[in-house]
Design an enzyme around this catalytic site. Structure first.
Site, PDB file in Angstrom:
ATOM      1  N   CYS A  69      63.682  26.659  43.662  1.00 33.78           N
ATOM      2  CA  CYS A  69      63.179  26.231  44.971  1.00 33.78           C
ATOM      3  C   CYS A  69      64.275  25.455  45.670  1.00 33.78           C
ATOM      4  O   CYS A  69      64.641  24.361  45.237  1.00 33.78           O
ATOM      5  CB  CYS A  69      61.943  25.362  44.779  1.00 33.78           C
ATOM      6  SG  CYS A  69      61.233  24.795  46.314  1.00 33.78           S
ATOM      7  N   ASN A  70      64.808  26.023  46.734  1.00 34.59           N
ATOM      8  CA  ASN A  70      65.889  25.356  47.461  1.00 34.59           C
ATOM      9  C   ASN A  70      65.417  24.034  48.056  1.00 34.59           C
ATOM     10  O   ASN A  70      66.160  23.065  48.111  1.00 34.59           O
ATOM     11  CB  ASN A  70      66.387  26.253  48.589  1.00 34.59           C
ATOM     12  CG  ASN A  70      67.054  27.509  48.066  1.00 34.59           C
ATOM     13  OD1 ASN A  70      68.253  27.540  47.881  1.00 34.59           O
ATOM     14  ND2 ASN A  70      66.270  28.544  47.808  1.00 34.59           N
ATOM     15  N   GLU A 147      53.908  33.158  51.424  1.00 34.41           N
ATOM     16  CA  GLU A 147      53.033  32.661  50.349  1.00 34.41           C
ATOM     17  C   GLU A 147      51.596  33.153  50.541  1.00 34.41           C
ATOM     18  O   GLU A 147      50.928  33.513  49.585  1.00 34.41           O
ATOM     19  CB  GLU A 147      53.076  31.121  50.337  1.00 34.41           C
ATOM     20  CG  GLU A 147      52.285  30.447  49.239  1.00 34.41           C
ATOM     21  CD  GLU A 147      52.909  30.569  47.842  1.00 34.41           C
ATOM     22  OE1 GLU A 147      54.139  30.676  47.729  1.00 34.41           O
ATOM     23  OE2 GLU A 147      52.134  30.565  46.866  1.00 34.41           O
ATOM     24  N   CYS A 176      65.999  30.470  50.689  1.00 34.57           N
ATOM     25  CA  CYS A 176      64.633  30.123  50.269  1.00 34.57           C
ATOM     26  C   CYS A 176      64.163  31.297  49.422  1.00 34.57           C
ATOM     27  O   CYS A 176      64.280  32.455  49.840  1.00 34.57           O
ATOM     28  CB  CYS A 176      63.726  29.928  51.480  1.00 34.57           C
ATOM     29  SG  CYS A 176      61.965  29.823  51.036  1.00 34.57           S
ATOM     30  N   THR A 177      63.650  30.992  48.246  1.00 37.12           N
ATOM     31  CA  THR A 177      63.324  32.082  47.316  1.00 37.12           C
ATOM     32  C   THR A 177      62.111  32.909  47.762  1.00 37.12           C
ATOM     33  O   THR A 177      61.840  33.957  47.184  1.00 37.12           O
ATOM     34  CB  THR A 177      63.097  31.531  45.888  1.00 37.12           C
ATOM     35  OG1 THR A 177      62.142  30.465  45.947  1.00 37.12           O
ATOM     36  CG2 THR A 177      64.394  31.029  45.303  1.00 37.12           C
TER      37      THR A 177
HETATM   38  N1  DGL Z   1      60.748  28.836  47.719  1.00 35.03           N
HETATM   39  C1  DGL Z   1      61.069  27.517  48.087  1.00 35.03           C
HETATM   40  C2  DGL Z   1      62.467  27.381  48.600  1.00 35.03           C
HETATM   41  O1  DGL Z   1      63.327  28.072  48.115  1.00 35.03           O
HETATM   42  C3  DGL Z   1      59.995  26.749  48.792  1.00 35.03           C
HETATM   43  C4  DGL Z   1      59.496  27.294  50.058  1.00 35.03           C
HETATM   44  C5  DGL Z   1      58.314  26.526  50.557  1.00 35.03           C
HETATM   45  O2  DGL Z   1      57.401  26.297  49.752  1.00 35.03           O
HETATM   46  O3  DGL Z   1      58.315  26.142  51.731  1.00 35.03           O
HETATM   47  O4  DGL Z   1      62.774  26.561  49.434  1.00 35.03           O
END
Ligand code: DGL
Length: 251
Positions: A69-70, A147, A176-177
């Site tokens: 999670c970035n 999501e 962002c993943t």
């Molecule tokens: N997948 C996460 C990221 O890489 C979080 C995204 C989110 O929940 O807003 O930032």
């Protein structure tokens, strides 16, 4: 056991890549579906959620962590290593392997990410350390839309709105993943002159180098989600069609 941490479905894109590199590793994945999306949260909230998530993974037996999670990377204070008795070689996050991949490149880079990640300037400062500029673009609401499984038209509206006429880069890093789930829409909006870069593969290769052979196991996968989510279950099935796994719901 390797612990993977994300706010929800995003880390599944990293788990898929990890499975290519470390098929026999045992994995426990925590998706904080109850508190997703993370990307619009404050630094304080993210720190608290990160501590809770890492603690849970360690309690469930994770000795090494991939923080997929970035937005969490943005709050990974150095002191967390001490708080969780983690050595640097026991934790991998998304930014380091990505920046290291582009060392020496002359391509014009941009990164798109959640508002929390862009606000932290974690990509900007890491790229500056290797003498490279990166243009950062925040895309509010996209992680949440992915999501919840929003329709493609809505995803397209969000992505188009974030870029406007702006395309002065050769490579767009998906910072962002959750975003690789929307790769087709990114391609549609940006056209063929921009190459999309998903950091998952670099992160998985880093995990292979750092975690092998200590993480040789039975290839088991256990998901823990903080709130039940049809979307999470459907994407896990889609991305890991040949895997047997269990899903535990905390709430
Ligand atoms: N997948 C996460 C990221 O890489 C979080 C995204 C989110 O929940 O807003 O930032």
């Amino acid at each position: 056991m390797i612990g993977i941490f994300d706010s929800g479905v995003g880390g599944l894109t990293v788990l898929r890549a990890l499975r290519e590199e470390l098929p026999s590793a045992d994995v426990v994945y925590f998706g904080d579906t109850k508190n997703a999306p993370y990307g619009e949260r404050s630094r304080e909230e993210l720190s608290a959620l990160t501590v809770a998530g890492l603690r849970l993974l360690q309690e469930r037996g994770a000795e090494r962590i991939v923080s997929a999670c970035n937005s969490v990377s943005a709050s990974l204070a150095v002191s967390l290593y001490d708080a969780f008795s983690l050595r640097h070689d026991q934790l991998i996050e998304m930014v380091g392997p990505t920046v290291s991949f582009f060392r020496g490149t002359t391509m014009r880079l941009a990164v798109c990410a959640t508002p929390a990640t862009v606000r932290s300037d974690i990509y900007g400062s890491a790229f500056r350390m290797i003498g490279k500029d990166v243009h950062s673009i925040a895309i509010p609401e996209l992680a949440g839309a992915v999501e919840s499984g929003a329709p493609e038209a809505e995803i397209k509206k969000i992505i188009s709105g974030a870029f406007g006429g702006e395309k002065s880069f050769d490579v767009l890093i998906l910072g962002c993943t959750h975003y690789p789930f929307a790769s087709d829409v990114f391609r549609d909006v940006l056209g063929s002159s921009v190459t999309l870069f998903d950091p998952a593969e670099e992160v998985a290769q880093r995990a292979q180098k750092q975690f092998w052979p200590q993480e040789a196991g039975n290839g088991g996968t256990r998901f823990i989600i903080s709130k039940d989510s049809e979307r999470f279950r459907a994407l896990a099935e889609e991305l890991l069609p040949d895997e047997e796994y269990s899903v535990e719901v905390l709430e």
